[in-house]
Scaffold this motif. Structure first.
Motif, short mmCIF file in Angstrom:
data_model
loop_
_atom_site.label_atom_id
_atom_site.label_comp_id
_atom_site.label_asym_id
_atom_site.label_seq_id
_atom_site.Cartn_x
_atom_site.Cartn_y
_atom_site.Cartn_z
N ASP A 269 -6.27 -10.20 0.34
CA ASP A 269 -5.24 -10.29 -1.39
C ASP A 269 -4.96 -9.04 -1.52
O ASP A 269 -4.16 -8.73 -1.95
N ARG A 270 -6.73 -8.15 -1.84
CA ARG A 270 -6.33 -6.51 -2.01
C ARG A 270 -5.98 -5.91 -1.09
O ARG A 270 -6.23 -4.33 -1.09
N GLY A 271 -5.53 -6.44 0.07
CA GLY A 271 -4.34 -5.45 1.18
C GLY A 271 -5.25 -5.33 2.39
O GLY A 271 -4.59 -4.52 3.46
N TRP A 272 -6.33 -6.14 2.65
CA TRP A 272 -7.20 -5.90 3.44
C TRP A 272 -6.81 -6.26 4.96
O TRP A 272 -6.67 -7.75 4.84
N THR A 273 -7.17 -6.05 6.47
CA THR A 273 -6.43 -6.82 7.73
C THR A 273 -7.92 -7.37 8.30
O THR A 273 -8.69 -6.43 8.45
N TYR B 72 -10.72 -4.25 7.80
CA TYR B 72 -9.92 -3.16 7.49
C TYR B 72 -9.03 -3.00 6.74
O TYR B 72 -8.14 -3.33 6.30
N LYS B 73 -8.80 -1.64 6.25
CA LYS B 73 -8.27 -1.19 5.45
C LYS B 73 -7.58 0.50 5.57
O LYS B 73 -8.04 1.17 4.96
N GLU B 74 -6.33 0.95 5.56
CA GLU B 74 -5.85 2.22 5.78
C GLU B 74 -5.58 2.23 4.50
O GLU B 74 -4.48 1.69 3.55
N LEU B 75 -5.98 3.36 3.33
CA LEU B 75 -5.64 3.94 2.22
C LEU B 75 -4.48 4.79 2.22
O LEU B 75 -4.58 5.45 2.98
#
Length: 145
Positions: free
Chosen positions: A108-112, A135-138
């Motif tokens: 939900d927070r955009g992590w893949t 992972y999450k690209e900031l």
């Protein structure tokens, strides 16, 4: 959680003392408190490899039962992601137990999700469980304020 049964207060205190004292420079520990004391925590650990100065790992997002279902996990994740941006990290990684409710929070927070590793860790009763690596690209512009 990373702990195996039986898990005593003494073992918990030893684990925290060792984790904090062995931390690399740049490690971030966040703690949330309420009127009764600590209710949540999360850690950010910079990658150790010299060719990964842009990457850090999120570890031990823990929310006490009395703090669950109130958005505290989301707040801790937002705060640690913002801290990672300010520290110059552009890629975050973490692992979570497959099927655990935290997986939904991360997605939900955009992590893949990057994949699943069978038998990655043990439950407190020593039963192996699979882990999902995310992972999450900031994006520097996404910091909340």
């Amino acid at each position: 959680m990373s702990f195996l049964a039986p898990f005593t207060i003494g073992r918990a205190e030893d684990w925290w003392r060792t984790t904090i004292s062995a931390s690399r420079s740049g490690t971030i520990f966040l703690v949330a408190r309420d009127s009764e004391g600590i209710v949540g925590t999360v850690q950010l650990h910079p990658a150790r490899a010299p060719n990964q100065p842009h990457r850090a790992e999120i570890a031990e997002l823990l929310v006490h039962r009395r703090g669950r279902r109130m958005g505290l996990g989301t707040q801790l994740m937002q705060t640690v992601e913002d801290a990672a941006r300010r520290a110059g990290f552009s890629l975050l990684t973490l692992d979570t137990k497959r099927g655990d409710p935290a997986g939904r929070l991360y997605r939900d927070r955009g992590w893949t999700p990057a994949g699943t590793i069978p038998g990655y860790a043990l439950d407190p009763d020593r039963t192996p469980h699979d882990a999902v690596i995310l992972y999450k690209e900031l994006n520097q512009a996404d910091e909340s304020r």
